[in-house]
Design a protein around this motif. Structure first.
Motif, PDB file in Angstrom:
ATOM      1  N   MET A   1       0.699  -1.180   0.018  1.00 15.86           N
ATOM      2  CA  MET A   1      -0.075   0.055  -0.050  1.00 15.86           C
ATOM      3  C   MET A   1       0.961   1.329   0.060  1.00 15.86           C
ATOM      4  O   MET A   1       0.512   2.428  -0.350  1.00 15.86           O
ATOM      5  N   ARG A   2       2.111   1.011   0.272  1.00 20.98           N
ATOM      6  CA  ARG A   2       3.029   1.989   0.280  1.00 20.98           C
ATOM      7  C   ARG A   2       3.170   2.812  -1.175  1.00 20.98           C
ATOM      8  O   ARG A   2       3.238   3.937  -1.262  1.00 20.98           O
ATOM      9  N   TYR A   3       3.349   1.856  -2.246  1.00 18.83           N
ATOM     10  CA  TYR A   3       3.294   2.328  -3.606  1.00 18.83           C
ATOM     11  C   TYR A   3       2.382   3.461  -3.918  1.00 18.83           C
ATOM     12  O   TYR A   3       2.289   4.366  -4.541  1.00 18.83           O
ATOM     13  N   LEU A   4       0.827   3.155  -3.600  1.00 26.27           N
ATOM     14  CA  LEU A   4      -0.460   4.222  -3.793  1.00 26.27           C
ATOM     15  C   LEU A   4      -0.519   5.191  -2.827  1.00 26.27           C
ATOM     16  O   LEU A   4      -1.281   6.127  -2.702  1.00 26.27           O
ATOM     17  N   ARG A   5       0.457   4.952  -1.534  1.00 28.66           N
ATOM     18  CA  ARG A   5       0.288   6.049  -0.337  1.00 28.66           C
ATOM     19  C   ARG A   5      -0.836   5.988   0.252  1.00 28.66           C
ATOM     20  O   ARG A   5      -1.677   6.948   0.666  1.00 28.66           O
ATOM     21  N   LEU A   6      -1.556   4.601   0.310  1.00 28.20           N
ATOM     22  CA  LEU A   6      -2.869   4.577   1.162  1.00 28.20           C
ATOM     23  C   LEU A   6      -2.547   3.941   2.504  1.00 28.20           C
ATOM     24  O   LEU A   6      -2.293   3.018   2.686  1.00 28.20           O
ATOM     25  N   PRO A   7      -2.881   4.856   3.710  1.00 25.91           N
ATOM     26  CA  PRO A   7      -2.761   4.240   5.027  1.00 25.91           C
ATOM     27  C   PRO A   7      -3.831   3.431   5.247  1.00 25.91           C
ATOM     28  O   PRO A   7      -5.011   3.178   4.616  1.00 25.91           O
ATOM     29  N   VAL A   8      -3.583   2.395   6.126  1.00 26.45           N
ATOM     30  CA  VAL A   8      -4.581   1.354   6.571  1.00 26.45           C
ATOM     31  C   VAL A   8      -5.704   2.023   7.143  1.00 26.45           C
ATOM     32  O   VAL A   8      -5.374   3.122   7.921  1.00 26.45           O
ATOM     33  N   GLY A   9      -6.859   1.773   6.928  1.00 22.80           N
ATOM     34  CA  GLY A   9      -8.118   2.410   7.533  1.00 22.80           C
ATOM     35  C   GLY A   9      -8.508   3.335   6.298  1.00 22.80           C
ATOM     36  O   GLY A   9      -9.654   3.815   6.736  1.00 22.80           O
ATOM     37  N   ALA A  10      -7.852   3.691   5.537  1.00 20.24           N
ATOM     38  CA  ALA A  10      -8.379   4.621   4.294  1.00 20.24           C
ATOM     39  C   ALA A  10      -9.882   3.860   3.454  1.00 20.24           C
ATOM     40  O   ALA A  10      -9.551   2.869   3.439  1.00 20.24           O
ATOM     41  N   GLY A  11     -10.700   4.880   3.444  1.00 15.70           N
ATOM     42  CA  GLY A  11     -11.925   4.285   3.012  1.00 15.70           C
ATOM     43  C   GLY A  11     -12.651   5.114   2.072  1.00 15.70           C
ATOM     44  O   GLY A  11     -12.188   6.123   1.715  1.00 15.70           O
ATOM     45  N   ALA A  12     -13.621   4.288   1.204  1.00 15.40           N
ATOM     46  CA  ALA A  12     -14.275   4.955   0.137  1.00 15.40           C
ATOM     47  C   ALA A  12     -15.644   4.201   0.245  1.00 15.40           C
ATOM     48  O   ALA A  12     -15.715   3.336   0.796  1.00 15.40           O
ATOM     49  N   LEU A  13     -16.724   4.743  -0.582  1.00 14.68           N
ATOM     50  CA  LEU A  13     -17.709   4.066  -1.142  1.00 14.68           C
ATOM     51  C   LEU A  13     -17.600   2.984  -2.526  1.00 14.68           C
ATOM     52  O   LEU A  13     -16.942   3.493  -3.363  1.00 14.68           O
ATOM     53  N   VAL A  14     -18.156   1.791  -2.226  1.00 13.74           N
ATOM     54  CA  VAL A  14     -17.920   1.016  -3.518  1.00 13.74           C
ATOM     55  C   VAL A  14     -19.480   0.361  -3.919  1.00 13.74           C
ATOM     56  O   VAL A  14     -20.121   0.033  -3.002  1.00 13.74           O
ATOM     57  N   GLU A  15     -19.588  -0.039  -5.120  1.00 11.02           N
ATOM     58  CA  GLU A  15     -20.658  -0.760  -5.919  1.00 11.02           C
ATOM     59  C   GLU A  15     -20.184  -1.966  -5.754  1.00 11.02           C
ATOM     60  O   GLU A  15     -18.909  -2.296  -6.290  1.00 11.02           O
ATOM     61  N   PHE A  16     -20.821  -3.108  -4.989  1.00 11.60           N
ATOM     62  CA  PHE A  16     -20.316  -4.367  -5.023  1.00 11.60           C
ATOM     63  C   PHE A  16     -19.981  -4.980  -6.175  1.00 11.60           C
ATOM     64  O   PHE A  16     -19.144  -5.815  -6.473  1.00 11.60           O
ATOM     65  N   ASP A  17     -21.033  -5.075  -7.406  1.00 11.04           N
ATOM     66  CA  ASP A  17     -21.185  -5.609  -8.504  1.00 11.04           C
ATOM     67  C   ASP A  17     -21.276  -4.589  -9.440  1.00 11.04           C
ATOM     68  O   ASP A  17     -22.428  -4.442  -9.736  1.00 11.04           O
ATOM     69  N   VAL A  18     -20.303  -4.484 -10.378  1.00 17.77           N
ATOM     70  CA  VAL A  18     -20.767  -3.500 -11.663  1.00 17.77           C
ATOM     71  C   VAL A  18     -21.835  -3.683 -12.478  1.00 17.77           C
ATOM     72  O   VAL A  18     -22.346  -2.915 -12.966  1.00 17.77           O
ATOM     73  N   ASN A  19     -22.061  -5.236 -12.432  1.00 21.13           N
ATOM     74  CA  ASN A  19     -23.092  -5.459 -13.239  1.00 21.13           C
ATOM     75  C   ASN A  19     -24.544  -5.658 -12.653  1.00 21.13           C
ATOM     76  O   ASN A  19     -25.602  -5.663 -13.499  1.00 21.13           O
ATOM     77  N   GLN A  20     -24.564  -5.026 -11.373  1.00 20.80           N
ATOM     78  CA  GLN A  20     -25.876  -4.875 -10.804  1.00 20.80           C
ATOM     79  C   GLN A  20     -26.064  -3.524  -9.989  1.00 20.80           C
ATOM     80  O   GLN A  20     -26.320  -3.361  -9.135  1.00 20.80           O
ATOM     81  N   GLY A  21     -25.396  -2.614 -10.684  1.00 19.65           N
ATOM     82  CA  GLY A  21     -25.255  -1.260 -10.054  1.00 19.65           C
ATOM     83  C   GLY A  21     -26.816  -0.667  -9.604  1.00 19.65           C
ATOM     84  O   GLY A  21     -27.986  -1.095 -10.396  1.00 19.65           O
ATOM     85  N   ASP A  22     -26.871  -0.417  -8.529  1.00 18.29           N
ATOM     86  CA  ASP A  22     -28.252   0.086  -7.696  1.00 18.29           C
ATOM     87  C   ASP A  22     -29.237  -0.796  -7.702  1.00 18.29           C
ATOM     88  O   ASP A  22     -30.448  -0.337  -7.286  1.00 18.29           O
ATOM     89  N   ALA A  23     -29.036  -2.113  -7.909  1.00 22.74           N
ATOM     90  CA  ALA A  23     -29.973  -3.213  -7.520  1.00 22.74           C
ATOM     91  C   ALA A  23     -30.017  -3.405  -6.144  1.00 22.74           C
ATOM     92  O   ALA A  23     -29.099  -3.455  -5.387  1.00 22.74           O
ATOM     93  N   GLU A  24     -31.294  -3.259  -5.458  1.00 25.43           N
ATOM     94  CA  GLU A  24     -31.574  -3.568  -4.118  1.00 25.43           C
ATOM     95  C   GLU A  24     -32.838  -4.277  -3.926  1.00 25.43           C
ATOM     96  O   GLU A  24     -33.768  -3.999  -4.540  1.00 25.43           O
ATOM     97  N   PRO A  25     -32.696  -5.538  -3.724  1.00 24.71           N
ATOM     98  CA  PRO A  25     -31.626  -6.185  -2.931  1.00 24.71           C
ATOM     99  C   PRO A  25     -30.729  -6.558  -4.049  1.00 24.71           C
ATOM    100  O   PRO A  25     -30.987  -6.396  -5.560  1.00 24.71           O
ATOM    101  N   VAL A  26     -29.458  -6.986  -3.623  1.00 22.27           N
ATOM    102  CA  VAL A  26     -28.370  -7.304  -4.813  1.00 22.27           C
ATOM    103  C   VAL A  26     -27.966  -8.762  -4.619  1.00 22.27           C
ATOM    104  O   VAL A  26     -28.016  -9.342  -3.408  1.00 22.27           O
ATOM    105  N   THR A  27     -27.861  -9.418  -5.537  1.00 22.19           N
ATOM    106  CA  THR A  27     -27.221 -11.063  -5.398  1.00 22.19           C
ATOM    107  C   THR A  27     -25.978 -11.257  -5.945  1.00 22.19           C
ATOM    108  O   THR A  27     -25.563 -10.914  -6.854  1.00 22.19           O
TER     109      THR A  27
END
Length: 117
Positions: A1-27
């Motif tokens: 993670m040093r290469y990207l300069r990302l510290p442990v604990g850094a976070g973001a929002l992610v869509e779990f499956d690009v093929n099911q964007g905004d599907a709720e519920p998601v499989t």
């Protein structure tokens, strides 16, 4: 993670499956998954793709990411990240068949870790 300069604990929002964007519920199916950042994670801009694996055994789903591919790039870079959500939101919905997890939400938090446990 040093290469990207990302510290442990850094976070973001992610869509779990690009093929099911905004599907709720998601499989989600046990196995490889392609996800997408919905917010920036250090130098990784949205919509960076994340590549990882989904485990559906047990009451809660586990998603771990091993690689990222930034937008407009063919190169993949190694990462070590996991999905985490509070209040049991990674818990499978009742009736999820073996090898499959139905989740209420299609998005969650992804966080950098130093190693997988």
């Amino acid at each position: 993670m040093r290469y990207l300069r990302l510290p442990v604990g850094a976070g973001a929002l992610v869509e779990f499956d690009v093929n099911q964007g905004d599907a709720e519920p998601v499989t989600l199916y046990e196995g490889r998954v392609e996800s997408m950042l919905l917010s920036d994670l250090g130098p990784l801009d949205s919509p960076t793709r994340l590549y990882g694996y989904v485990w559906t055994t047990g009451a809660q789903v586990i998603i771990r990411y091993y690689e990222a591919r930034p937008p407009n790039s063919a190169a993949r870079v190694p990462i070590c990240a996991v999905v985490r959500m509070a209040k049991g939101q990674m818990r499978k919905l009742p009736g999820s068949p073996p090898g499959i997890a139905v989740l209420k939400y299609s998005r969650g938090g992804v966080f950098i870790v130093d190693k997988f446990l």
